[in-house]
Scaffold this active site. Structure first.
Site, PDB file in Angstrom:
ATOM      1  N   CYS A  41       0.812  -1.219   0.000  1.00 23.11           N
ATOM      2  CA  CYS A  41       0.000   0.000   0.000  1.00 23.11           C
ATOM      3  C   CYS A  41       0.842   1.265   0.000  1.00 23.11           C
ATOM      4  O   CYS A  41       0.419   2.294  -0.502  1.00 23.11           O
ATOM      5  CB  CYS A  41      -0.942   0.002   1.202  1.00 23.11           C
ATOM      6  SG  CYS A  41      -0.100   0.210   2.785  1.00 23.11           S
ATOM      7  N   THR A 255       3.312  10.800   9.183  1.00 28.06           N
ATOM      8  CA  THR A 255       2.482  11.814   8.535  1.00 28.06           C
ATOM      9  C   THR A 255       3.259  12.452   7.393  1.00 28.06           C
ATOM     10  O   THR A 255       2.742  12.609   6.282  1.00 28.06           O
ATOM     11  CB  THR A 255       2.066  12.906   9.542  1.00 28.06           C
ATOM     12  OG1 THR A 255       1.207  12.314  10.506  1.00 28.06           O
ATOM     13  CG2 THR A 255       1.323  14.040   8.862  1.00 28.06           C
ATOM     14  N   PHE A 784      -9.168 -12.654  -7.324  1.00 27.82           N
ATOM     15  CA  PHE A 784     -10.597 -12.574  -7.008  1.00 27.82           C
ATOM     16  C   PHE A 784     -11.448 -12.042  -8.160  1.00 27.82           C
ATOM     17  O   PHE A 784     -12.489 -11.423  -7.925  1.00 27.82           O
ATOM     18  CB  PHE A 784     -10.827 -11.733  -5.741  1.00 27.82           C
ATOM     19  CG  PHE A 784      -9.871 -12.044  -4.631  1.00 27.82           C
ATOM     20  CD1 PHE A 784      -9.892 -13.293  -4.020  1.00 27.82           C
ATOM     21  CD2 PHE A 784      -8.924 -11.120  -4.207  1.00 27.82           C
ATOM     22  CE1 PHE A 784      -8.996 -13.606  -2.997  1.00 27.82           C
ATOM     23  CE2 PHE A 784      -8.022 -11.421  -3.208  1.00 27.82           C
ATOM     24  CZ  PHE A 784      -8.055 -12.670  -2.598  1.00 27.82           C
ATOM     25  N   GLU A1256     -15.846 -19.635  -4.812  1.00 24.63           N
ATOM     26  CA  GLU A1256     -16.802 -18.537  -4.685  1.00 24.63           C
ATOM     27  C   GLU A1256     -17.960 -18.748  -3.705  1.00 24.63           C
ATOM     28  O   GLU A1256     -18.323 -17.820  -2.978  1.00 24.63           O
ATOM     29  CB  GLU A1256     -17.386 -18.224  -6.075  1.00 24.63           C
ATOM     30  CG  GLU A1256     -16.358 -17.676  -7.030  1.00 24.63           C
ATOM     31  CD  GLU A1256     -16.866 -17.680  -8.451  1.00 24.63           C
ATOM     32  OE1 GLU A1256     -16.991 -18.766  -9.024  1.00 24.63           O
ATOM     33  OE2 GLU A1256     -17.161 -16.594  -8.976  1.00 24.63           O
TER      34      GLU A1256
HETATM   35  C1  LIG Z   1      -1.428   3.706   8.983  1.00 27.37           C
HETATM   36  C2  LIG Z   1      -1.687   4.846   9.918  1.00 27.37           C
HETATM   37  C3  LIG Z   1      -2.672   4.708  10.872  1.00 27.37           C
HETATM   38  C4  LIG Z   1      -2.948   5.762  11.731  1.00 27.37           C
HETATM   39  N1  LIG Z   1      -3.944   5.613  12.649  1.00 27.37           N
HETATM   40  C5  LIG Z   1      -4.251   6.626  13.469  1.00 27.37           C
HETATM   41  C6  LIG Z   1      -5.306   6.501  14.404  1.00 27.37           C
HETATM   42  O1  LIG Z   1      -5.934   5.456  14.528  1.00 27.37           O
HETATM   43  N2  LIG Z   1      -5.593   7.582  15.141  1.00 27.37           N
HETATM   44  C7  LIG Z   1      -4.895   8.745  15.035  1.00 27.37           C
HETATM   45  O2  LIG Z   1      -5.191   9.684  15.749  1.00 27.37           O
HETATM   46  N3  LIG Z   1      -3.885   8.867  14.190  1.00 27.37           N
HETATM   47  C8  LIG Z   1      -3.552   7.848  13.390  1.00 27.37           C
HETATM   48  N4  LIG Z   1      -2.533   7.995  12.508  1.00 27.37           N
HETATM   49  C9  LIG Z   1      -1.768   9.229  12.487  1.00 27.37           C
HETATM   50  C10 LIG Z   1      -0.501   9.051  13.306  1.00 27.37           C
HETATM   51  O3  LIG Z   1      -0.829   8.956  14.643  1.00 27.37           O
HETATM   52  C11 LIG Z   1       0.404  10.219  13.099  1.00 27.37           C
HETATM   53  O4  LIG Z   1       0.827  10.101  11.763  1.00 27.37           O
HETATM   54  C12 LIG Z   1       1.607  10.153  14.012  1.00 27.37           C
HETATM   55  O5  LIG Z   1       1.242  10.281  15.338  1.00 27.37           O
HETATM   56  C13 LIG Z   1       2.564  11.243  13.667  1.00 27.37           C
HETATM   57  O6  LIG Z   1       3.748  11.020  14.405  1.00 27.37           O
HETATM   58  P1  LIG Z   1       5.157  10.933  13.703  1.00 27.37           P
HETATM   59  O7  LIG Z   1       6.161  10.872  14.777  1.00 27.37           O
HETATM   60  O8  LIG Z   1       5.216   9.887  12.710  1.00 27.37           O
HETATM   61  O9  LIG Z   1       5.176  12.358  12.993  1.00 27.37           O
HETATM   62  P2  LIG Z   1       5.936  12.848  11.709  1.00 27.37           P
HETATM   63  O10 LIG Z   1       5.291  12.324  10.498  1.00 27.37           O
HETATM   64  O11 LIG Z   1       7.363  12.591  11.847  1.00 27.37           O
HETATM   65  O12 LIG Z   1       5.630  14.393  11.849  1.00 27.37           O
HETATM   66  C14 LIG Z   1       4.318  14.878  11.803  1.00 27.37           C
HETATM   67  C15 LIG Z   1       4.313  16.409  11.876  1.00 27.37           C
HETATM   68  O13 LIG Z   1       4.699  16.822  13.166  1.00 27.37           O
HETATM   69  C16 LIG Z   1       5.832  17.681  13.100  1.00 27.37           C
HETATM   70  N5  LIG Z   1       6.573  17.411  14.321  1.00 27.37           N
HETATM   71  C17 LIG Z   1       6.835  16.180  14.816  1.00 27.37           C
HETATM   72  N6  LIG Z   1       7.408  16.313  16.013  1.00 27.37           N
HETATM   73  C18 LIG Z   1       7.518  17.646  16.264  1.00 27.37           C
HETATM   74  C19 LIG Z   1       8.027  18.424  17.334  1.00 27.37           C
HETATM   75  N7  LIG Z   1       8.529  17.833  18.421  1.00 27.37           N
HETATM   76  N8  LIG Z   1       7.945  19.758  17.261  1.00 27.37           N
HETATM   77  C20 LIG Z   1       7.422  20.364  16.172  1.00 27.37           C
HETATM   78  N9  LIG Z   1       6.942  19.685  15.129  1.00 27.37           N
HETATM   79  C21 LIG Z   1       6.983  18.339  15.180  1.00 27.37           C
HETATM   80  C22 LIG Z   1       6.490  17.324  11.803  1.00 27.37           C
HETATM   81  O14 LIG Z   1       7.273  18.373  11.321  1.00 27.37           O
HETATM   82  C23 LIG Z   1       5.294  17.058  10.927  1.00 27.37           C
HETATM   83  O15 LIG Z   1       4.736  18.250  10.501  1.00 27.37           O
HETATM   84  C24 LIG Z   1      -2.212   6.964  11.641  1.00 27.37           C
HETATM   85  C25 LIG Z   1      -1.206   7.094  10.689  1.00 27.37           C
HETATM   86  C26 LIG Z   1      -0.941   6.045   9.829  1.00 27.37           C
HETATM   87  C27 LIG Z   1       0.121   6.206   8.799  1.00 27.37           C
HETATM   88  S1  FES Z   2       3.283  -1.483   2.088  1.00 26.30           S
HETATM   89 FE1  FES Z   2       1.438  -1.516   3.189  1.00 26.30          FE
HETATM   90  S2  FES Z   2       2.140  -1.019   5.158  1.00 26.30           S
HETATM   91 FE2  FES Z   2       3.892  -0.764   3.961  1.00 26.30          FE
END
Ligand SMILES: Cc1cc2nc3c(=O)[nH]c(=O)nc-3n(C[C@H](O)[C@H](O)[C@H](O)COP(=O)(O)OP(=O)(O)OC[C@H]3O[C@@H](n4cnc5c(N)ncnc54)[C@H](O)[C@@H]3O)c2cc1C
Ligand code: FES
Ligand code: FES
Length: 1323
Positions: A41, A255, A784, A1256
């Site tokens: 994905c 994100t 499928f 099926e």
């Molecule tokens: C498959 C999937 C499932 C998800 N399911 C859920 C769910 O069920 N519920 C839900 O609420 N969310 C969900 N999310 C969202 C997920 O929780 C957020 O993407 C995640 O928390 C972001 O954290 P990260 O560390 O990866 O951030 P990053 O992607 O690294 O950063 C996100 C943003 O925050 C900024 N940033 C990060 N840390 C700081 C800091 N300390 N100071 C200033 N800026 C900062 C970055 O610059 C960027 O803009 C999901 C995401 C995915 C991909």
């Molecule tokens: S390819 Fe689907 S989670 Fe990474």
């Protein structure tokens, strides 16, 4: 430091030649050629790319941290200093050193197509290692796969295999299976307990990494720089130097990566903040809890469990509840709390809890001069906008701990489309402080309140006005009623609000509040109407399979040989098209797709695209050397749009570049001018209004239906809608085309069900003979029906490109492109009128069906015809009239999908049964039995029913499932519980196999025996995960009389077996099995001529050697054409299947009426597969198919923009085009008790070894959950004074179920109760 240093599978890698935009997955697959980790994905939602990352933490316990992660989201740069373990690092089938996780998944049928399997293995391995030397519990296992999807197995066998490792397996009470033919989850798991005493092998952690000291990193890439500071000062300095858009902070990248990939947002510099100590802290002081912004959700969860005592105002429990179904293990392992806050998603599940808890953020200025504190509530300004200056960094979050004599309550709630890995539709955090106002009456007054919501505005919102108005009011149901009104006023939502579901969202807000009210009352020891409202604990799931004895005369056929590729699946060594090595000179393609429906192409500008480094060519209809128009079932399609693009996603051209990345960039830079045409027709209703159809109405008729309506004691009529379904095979479409100057040969490597059809069409499009084209299919990662005709368009486009440039070209569709352009199961509108007697005997049925065929005909007419044949299911309608129309619309062409029109017709038929039963106030099972066909009856298309087993199946199943008693139990449960309701339903199925189209009922095979006795079998079927090759091998071994290990099937290829029918229709084992048998019989006869009295015990190898020496032909071709069948003819009301596969399911569900959330409590399936060719494979087909049916009828919803609803999407654009928005069933949806039995003593003289096709039919049994859920809704409605029959459209999503449970909450948003149930959705 300007290079990365890390380990992969124990091997050190130091690489200074890195592009920071590379994901770990890309690097593993393309640089290291470790293709076991799959791209399913690219957005962290399927788990196919799961790998394990180990890192030395040190400390007193010398800790090594192990985390599973999604390699598709992880930047390669983030693994510096880590040990990356991929599925290849665990073991290899080649080297016979498999890890136990790999062996058990393979041995216990945990894989079918195998595409998800490496990810499953890694998640299991991660669970086994995350506790170091401790084994996981059964509960751990149930939760271990929340980030992995499988479309084939139905999950039960994967859980079984994983549970063999559970530490508490032998402590669980269970009933040992009563017969030798029944095997239960527990039996299987226990058989491994002894082996568990042996230590689980762990891949050794490289000793050098124990001395790893993180250093600052700066990697300079061609378009992005990567920085990894290691102190807060360094981070602040970097951010000061590159403020605003000049740099982007990243932590887990979950994100940022999605923004970069899907919104094409580019940042020149990424600053990783993973190594800043200050961001990692979690501490509790006297009056607050402090959470560092860089704490991952996994660490947060562990810490919250530690801190969860009586002194945290309920904060820890509230957040823990939200984390229970938050994202997935892989995401929680890397994503940070700070990232979630700063991303400021309006549907964040975490932020409402933090807001309700009064959280304050601590922000540091990049110039290190000032620290600012801001309340989280004030921080959110709008959709993904926050009150944070460019130069600020979030360092931590403070949660105040209030000490007061008042009672203080904090809770969180979330409802999503699916429990596992699904963002909330609405999430909420509720907090109240109460003081006792009247001791005698136990009355409590609200001192303060804080109610916060996700999914109710363009940001996390706090209902400030409502909160204020509550102060001083008593904590009573009246106050809650008033609060509901206030909340609805304060959060109006408008029709442009992303995601739609306005009424549902507004109802959920009230439901959550009511749940919170009940919770508080319970804590205050006040009486509750119904304690089941408080919480639900899902038990550990388990299964049972009952398999009749294998016929004694057979050695291999009828035994449960494991899937032939199972070990290759679990080791990641099974090769799919995109895993194939690159040939020298290979180019990469990306499709250029129409972004408008029904639009004339005025101009195409390729200027910008052609400047992308690595650009080679843009290919369109002008480059087609043969015919741009295709033929066969696609006769109304073009390879490339020559003038009018009929739908969003129509192929306008192909961009070909030296790299995949360049092709993607360049394809996005092609500018197209459109002239919009009208009318644009998108839905069935649009098509009916504009009379937009493919061909005339089709009709099937028996008896005099009009007369039956006149004569009948009762008639009823209604209309139902059934939504489409995305195939969601785990391997997306892909192909490689290799042109050659040598005699104009073209070689294609494909992941298709229809190799011969692609061969023929490629010849037509390229203007060559069919014999110049060779198509190869090794294996397909699920199909499928979605890889029959919808494989053609992009394969042909790539063939044109390869020939134009005269270099090999490859294409792998990204998931969102695949879902958007390759068509789905057809949505249907079905109108019925039924006539019946006082007793419930059916007299007549008039049924009219429309399906949404999309913009070209494809298989839509055939699908409609099959619907018409399946309308009666297992019931006799003496008079019947069925009319069908295929609607022509401007959406991508809909296509074949498992069940091929049957599932829609069956739902309509069973709805008729339920409607009649409800009207007569009789049990629907009684109506079913009353109208059941009998042996020798004739169907409405003139086929006489022979070997009719459904009555026996219903008898046996109702007895074995204790159906009658459980119906009573369900009634009792429903009397005792107000807000949780149960339903139980028994549904039979009769599904036609083979016949109908005479020419499709043929197959060929080619069998070679080599001088060492090894055998290669080639036949006309494709292995799509259904175990076809395994069944063919057992047939060959049975007939040849050699060991199965001697036999291989290498691939399906058009130069070995010509003119193959597409693999599908549950008939491939029947046809190809007969062809293989025919070939092997010839060989065996030849070999038998060498057996004389003195060598009867000659070994297979010696016999073959002797055959060679005596110059016997050791190659044979087999052919089979099903006898006694004819082409169907609706004008004569004539059609005949070869035979029927029959079965039934009893399904019991439990529904939370306040939210629409539900669980499959128990499923019992009894299937007649004749004499099974391979019982374990057939059980796998039954379970997987059933779960796909559960998805179809209850969960999977396609939503696209249209003219009347869903105004938040562009008309014609599919909203649900990725794992984030389109939800297939996952592990948490598995039936808690899943029992599958194969009918004993059933013979089928019309198919090989008396077996029956099974792919099926079980899918249709998923409808039993639909009707059980409808019954649960009915129970609640009756309690609410609504005893009338009601219409439920499919899928019965959480939204539709909740809204069907009409009550005070739904009426507040939808005063007219019939308004709550209109067929809202995309049909
Ligand atoms: C498959 C999937 C499932 C998800 N399911 C859920 C769910 O069920 N519920 C839900 O609420 N969310 C969900 N999310 C969202 C997920 O929780 C957020 O993407 C995640 O928390 C972001 O954290 P990260 O560390 O990866 O951030 P990053 O992607 O690294 O950063 C996100 C943003 O925050 C900024 N940033 C990060 N840390 C700081 C800091 N300390 N100071 C200033 N800026 C900062 C970055 O610059 C960027 O803009 C999901 C995401 C995915 C991909
Ligand atoms: S390819 Fe689907 S989670 Fe990474
Ligand atoms: S085996 Fe899981 S997706 Fe095919």
């Amino acid at each position: 430091m300007n290079c990365l240093s890390f380990y992969v599978n124990g091997k050190e890698i130091i690489d200074g030649n890195i592009e920071p935009e590379w994901t770990l997955l890309w690097y593993l697959r393309n640089k290291l050629r470790l293709t076991g980790s799959k791209l399913g994905c690219g957005e962290g939602g399927c788990g196919a790319c799961t790998v394990l990352i180990s890192r030395y933490i040190g400390g007193e316990s010398d800790e090594i941290e192990h985390r599973t992660i999604n390699a598709c989201l992880a930047p390669l740069c983030s693994v510096d200093g880590c040990h990356v373990i991929t599925v290849e690092g665990l073991g290899s089938a080649d080297k016979s050193n498999l890890h136990k996780a790999q062996t058990r998944l393979a041995e216990l049928s945990g894989s079918q197509c195998g595409f998800c399997t490496p990810g499953m293995v890694m998640s299991l391995y991660g669970t086994l290692t995350s506790k170091n030397d401790l084994l996981p519990t059964m509960q751990d296992i149930e939760e271990a796969f929340d980030g992995n999807l499988c479309r084939c197995t139905g999950y039960r066998p994967i859980l079984d295999a994983a549970k063999t490792f559970a530490s508490d397996i032998d402590k669980i009470h269970y009933e040992k299976s009563s017969s030798s033919t029944t095997s239960t989850t527990m039996d299987k798991c226990l058989s491994y307990v002894q082996k568990n005493s042996l230590k689980i092998d762990q891949v050794e952690f490289p000793s050098k990494l124990r001395n790893y000291i993180p250093q600052s990193i700066h990697i300079k890439g061609s378009s992005i720089d990567w920085y990894r500071p290691i102190s807060l000062n360094e981070l602040l300095h970097l951010r000061h130097t590159y403020p605003g858009d000049q740099s982007k902070l990243v932590f887990g990248n979950t994100t940022v990566q999605i923004e970069r990939k899907f919104q094409q947002i580019n940042y020149p510099r990424l600053i990783a903040i993973t190594h800043i100590k200050e961001l990692q802290e979690i501490k509790r002081t006297k009056d607050s809890i402090y959470l560092g912004a860089g704490v991952t959700f996994t660490r947060l969860k562990a810490k919250l469990i530690e801190l969860n005592d009586n002194n945290n105002n309920g904060f820890c429990q509230a957040l823990l509840d939200q984390l229970k179904h938050f994202a997935s293990t892989q995401i929680r392992n890397v994503a940070s709390l700070g990232g979630n806050i700063i991303a400021a998603s309006p549907i964040s599940d975490i932020n409402p809890v933090l807001v309700a808890a009064d959280a304050t953020l601590e922000l540091h200025r990049a110039d290190n001069t000032k620290v600012r504190h801001i309340s989280l509530c004030d921080f959110f300004l709008g959709d993904r906008r926050v009150s944070m200056a460019d130069y600020e960094i979030l360092v931590g979050i403070h949660i105040p701990l209030v000490k007061s004599s008042n009672k203080y309550f904090l809770r969180s709630y979330k409802q999503a489309s699916r429990r596992d890995d699904s963002k909330g539709i609405v999430s909420a955090g509720f907090k109240v402080q109460l003081e006792q106002s009247n001791l005698v009456n136990d009355q409590w007054k609200i001192v303060s309140a804080c109610f916060s919501f996700g999914g109710m505005a363009s940001k996390t919102i706090q209902a400030i006005n409502t909160q204020q108005q509550l102060i001083g009011l008593s904590w009573t149901k009246e106050t809650i009623n008033k609060t509901c009104e206030l909340l609805l006023k304060e959060m109006p939502l408008d029709e442009l609000s992303l995601g739609g579901q306005l009424e549902y969202r507004r109802t959920l807000v009230q439901s959550f509040l009511f749940k919170f009210y009940s919770y508080v009352c319970n804590e205050l020891h006040q009486p509750l109407i119904d304690s089941s409202i408080l919480s639900y604990h899902r038990p550990i799931s388990h299964g049972q399979q009952t398999i009749p004895e294998q016929p004694q005369s057979q050695k291999f056929v009828g035994s449960s040989l494991p899937h032939r590729s199972a070990y290759l699946h679990t080791t990641g060594e099974a090769i799919y098209v995109d895993d194939m090595s690159f040939l020298f000179n290979t180019l990469h393609a990306a499709l250029v797709l129409s972004t408008k429906p029904n639009a004339r192409i005025k101009h195409i500008d390729i200027d910008d695209a052609s400047k992308v480094p690595g650009f080679v060519s843009f290919v369109n209809y002008l480059d087609v050397p043969g015919s741009n128009k295709t033929n066969g079932i696609l006769s109304d399609e073009e390879v490339f749009v020559s003038s009018v693009a009929l739908c969003i996603g129509a192929i306008i051209g192909v961009v070909v570049c030296e790299t995949e990345h360049a092709a993607q960039i360049a394809s996005n830079l092609i500018k197209i001018d459109y002239e919009l045409l009208s009318p644009t027709i998108l839905t069935i209703e649009d098509a009916i209004n504009h009379q937009s159809y493919f061909g005339d109405e089709i009709c099937l008729q028996k008896g005099d239906v009009e007369k039956s309506f006149v004569d009948a004691e009762h008639t009823l009529e209604d209309t139902i809608y059934i939504g489409g379904q995305e195939h969601f095979y785990m391997e997306t479409h892909s192909c490689i085309v290799i042109p050659s100057h040598d005699d104009k040969e073209i070689t294609l490597y494909l992941g298709t069900q229809s190799a011969s059809a692609i061969q023929e069409l490629t010849a037509l499009v390229l203007g060559r003979d069919v014999s110049h084209i060779t198509c190869h299919v090794k294996r397909v990662g699920g199909a499928f029906g979605g890889k029959e005709s919808r494989s053609f368009p992009y394969c042909l486009a790539i063939a044109v490109a390869a020939v134009k440039i005269n270099r090999p070209v490859r294409l792998n569709l990204e998931r969102h492109v695949d879902i958007s352009i390759t068509g789905h199961r057809h949505p249907y509108k079905i109108k019925y009128k039924v006539a019946f007697t006082n007793e419930g005997h059916f007299l007549g049925l008039d049924i009219q069906m429309w399906n949404n065929g999309g913009c070209t005909l494809d298989a839509s007419r055939a699908v409609m015809e099959l619907s018409m044949l399946h309308v009666g299911n297992t019931y006799q309608f003496p008079n019947i009239k069925i009319r069908g129309r295929v609607c022509k619309t401007h959406i991508p062409s809909n296509t074949a999908f498992r069940g091929f029109g049957g599932p829609q017709a069956m739902l309509a038929c069973e709805t008729v049964v339920e409607h009649v039963a409800a009207y007569l106030k009789r049990d629907s099972f009684t109506i079913r039995r009353l109208n059941l066909f009998k042996e020798g009856d004739t169907t409405h298309y003139g086929q006489i029913l022979e070997l009719w087993n459904v009555p026996r199946i219903l008898d046996e199943l109702s007895k074995s499932s204790d159906f009658i008693q459980r119906q009573t139990n369900v009634d009792e449960f429903n009397h005792q519980n107000t807000y949780r309701k149960r339903g139980i339903s028994l549904i039979p199925v009769k599904f036609g196999i083979g016949g109908l189209f005479k020419c499709f009922n043929q197959a060929g095979a080619l069998v070679h025996i080599y001088t060492d006795g090894s055998v290669i079998v080639t036949h006309g079927g494709v292995e799509v995960g259904q175990g076809l090759h395994t069944k063919m091998i057992s047939i060959a071994a049975e007939v040849l009389g050699c060991s199965i290990d001697k036999i291989r099937i290498s691939e399906t290829a058009t130069d070995k077996v010509p003119n193959m029918s597409a693999t599908g229709g549950s008939v491939s084992s029947d046809l190809n099995g007969m062809a293989v048998k025919h070939a092997c019989e010839q060989l065996r006869q030849r070999l038998d001529t060498l057996i004389v009295d003195n060598n009867v015990n000659i070994s297979w190898e010696d016999l073959v050697k002797q055959a060679y020496l005596t110059r016997l032909d050791l190659c044979a071709r087999g052919f089979y054409a099903t006898p006694n069948i004819f082409d169907y003819d609706f004008t004569k009301n004539q059609a005949a299947y070869n035979y029927f596969t029959q079965g039934a399911a009893v399904t019991e569900v439990e529904l939370d009426v306040l939210t629409g959330d539900w669980h499959l409590l128990r499923v019992d399936i009894l299937m007649d597969v004749g004499s099974s060719l391979n019982p374990q494979i057939d059980v796998g087909q039954i379970e997987g198919s059933f779960m796909q049916g559960i998805g179809l009828y209850t969960m999977e919803e396609l939503i696209w923009g249209d003219h009347t609803q869903n105004k938040w999407i562009q008309p014609g654009q599919l909203y649900t085009c990725g794992v984030d928005t389109y939800k297939i069933p996952s592990f948490n949806d598995v039936p808690i008790d899943f029992r599958v039995s194969l009918l004993s003593d059933s013979l089928n003289p019309r198919a090989i070894y008396s077996s029956k096709g099974i792919g099926e039919p079980p899918l249709l049994l998923g409808s039993s959950a639909f009707f059980a859920l409808k019954q649960a809704c009915m129970a609640y409605r009756e309690q609410q004074g609504l005893s009338d029959y009601f219409t439920l459209h499919s899928p019965a999503t959480v939204e539709r179920l909740r809204m069907a449970c009409t009550d005070e909450f739904t009426r507040r948003v939808c005063p007219d109760e019939y308004e709550t149930l209109p067929p809202r959705g995309s049909y």
